[in-house]
Design a protein around this motif. Structure first.
Motif: not given
Length: 490
Positions: A245-249, A337-347
């Motif tokens: 979600s953060g990078v490959i897209v 990228a940084f926000i969505k990676v953080a959200l998925f890592l929180c999940a």
């Protein structure tokens, strides 16, 4: 020093292949130390390539006229920098998370291979090299989707592969024509096809561009070929979901910029039906993704629909074809990228610690995981666009750029849709915070006691939350170079 461009590409790929071929490690610590060293060395080599390489280097030739060529420009260095930061942080997070997953060696092997491929995609100096690594990325990332090997994961992996290949073939169709008519395959400032050729074959190149936009738009989750994203993300391991979600897209965004701005040229496309259709599809995706996320009860799937929406913020900014809108789009690419990676890592941290996967199960989770939920809250404010977080600055540039464009209807419709989407974003992110910290009456306070994850999980979350605020307070760190690049390709 230009050989340094090859090192961050080849080194992690070889390390990943060796890891896949090697027998199982007797000690898990040895595996993790080996992977950590490769991640850090690759990161150092990647930043060395960004700042030290100048001329570019040809690795080999596919044919006598098709070189695999690497060269760093502002856009490629920007993409490679985002990849490096995200991949290292998500990698170290996974050292704890992957304890409860099987086949760790296989996971880390492909994780390292994809790291090298993504750096190669950023460092690609011509269209053929970019397309080659774009396809490699699809093949190498599929095992992350399939990792759990459940029926759901297999079906999601097949869907991801089908959509990706369908998009890639549409893009390949356009590459044939660019190779035939273009003066060069290297990325230029304002297009590589002579104006006389574009004028003579205008209909052909408009159709070709539209097909390539839809084709590369698959990775960016643009309607109508967006359905793979909310299917693939929930079944992958948490850190892999974050990377997807953060990078490959963003690879789809990178490819779109290369084609529209550096191969075809905006002077030819501005004011055509291609621009109108592109802006329409982007705004449909923004609103649709936000609405679907608002209604989705499964946490990771909600975040996946959010990605569908937020990526089309970027695509809309690019479709406006105005310098400030493009700068906003690129800044939002980094912020997202940084926000969505953080959200998925929180999940992922929540799922790892509690097993809760649905939003309604998270009531009161702030009592047991306050640091995790605060990180989630900070980056959520960034995604909504509330100052001083990074999302506010990028969305401001997007809205101002759209208003300055003067495009009939879209100059005001774009900011309106972005505002409505921001309200929906608040509606699907902030209730988790409110119910997490303020669960109300008749709540079992012991349910989430002492659930905070380990330091290996918390540190990446804290760094990403801090970066969300830092970019919002000091956007000039990025906007200077991004403004210069936008002006150059315009």
């Amino acid at each position: 020093m230009d050989y340094i461009l090859l090192l961050p590409v080849v080194f992690p790929i070889l390390a990943g292949i060796i890891l896949l071929l090697k027998k199982e490690y007797q000690k898990r610590t040895t595996l993790l130390v080996s992977v950590g060293i490769v991640l850090l060395l690759t990161g150092g080599l990647a930043f060395g390539g960004i700042f030290l390489a100048e001329e570019g280097i040809t690795a080999f030739y596919l044919t006598r006229t098709l070189p695999i060529f690497f060269k760093v420009d502002t856009l490629g260095g920007f993409f490679a920098g985002i990849v490096t930061v995200v991949w290292i942080l998500a990698g170290f997070f996974s050292f704890e998370y992957m304890k409860h997953e099987k086949n760790e060696k296989r996971y880390y092997g492909f994780y390292l291979i994809i790291f090298g491929i993504l750096i190669g995609l950023g460092f690609a100096g011509n269209l053929i090299t970019m397309y080659l690594f774009y396809e490699f990325m699809t093949l190498a990332s599929m095992p992350l989707v399939l990792h759990s090997q459940t029926r759901e994961a297999v079906m999601a992996g097949l869907k991801y592969l089908f959509f990706s290949f369908a998009g890639a073939y549409m893009a390949l169709f356009g590459i044939y024509f660019i190779c035939h008519y273009g003066a060069t395959l290297e990325f230029a400032g304002k297009g590589v096809i002579p104006a006389s050729v574009l004028s003579e074959h205008s209909t052909l190149f408009l159709v070709v561009t539209m097909l390539m936009l839809i084709g590369f738009g698959v990775k960016a989750g643009m309607f109508p070929l967006h359905a793979w994203l909310p299917t693939a993300h929930p079944v992958a391991p948490g850190p892999a979901s974050a990377a997807l979600s953060g990078v490959i897209v963003k690879a789809g965004v990178l490819a779109v910029i290369r084609v529209v701005y550096q191969m075809i040229g905006v002077e030819f496309l501005r004011g055509t039906w291609v621009q109108t259709v592109w802006m329409t599809l982007a705004l449909i995706t923004v609103f649709m993704g936000s609405l679907l996320a608002f209604r989705e009860p499964v946490l990771k799937k909600r975040l996946a629909y959010s990605t569908v929406s937020q990526l089309s913020y970027i695509l809309f900014g690019l479709a406006v074809m105005e310098p400030e809108a493009m700068s906003g789009a690129l800044l939002h690419a980094a912020a997202h990228a940084f926000i969505k990676v953080a959200l998925f890592l929180c999940a992922a941290a929540i799922i790892y610690q509690t097993g809760c996967k649905r939003v309604e199960e998270l009531r009161g989770i702030g009592r047991g995981m306050p640091v995790t939920l605060w990180c989630y809250t900070i980056v959520s404010l960034g995604l909504i666009g509330i100052p001083p977080a990074s999302g506010f600055v990028s969305k401001w540039h997007l809205a101002v750029g759209a208003l300055h464009s003067g495009i009939p209807v879209f100059s005001w419709l774009g900011p309106v849709v972005l505002l409505v989407s921001a309200l929906l974003t608040a509606g699907y992110l902030l209730p988790i915070t409110m119910q997490g910290f303020f669960p109300g009456e008749h709540y079992d306070a012991s349910r989430f006691e002492h659930k905070e994850p380990s330091v290996l999980m918390l540190v990446p979350l804290l760094i990403l939350a801090a970066m969300t605020i830092l970019i919002g307070i000091m956007p000039g760190i990025l906007t200077g170079a991004l403004d210069a690049f936008a002006g150059w390709v315009m």
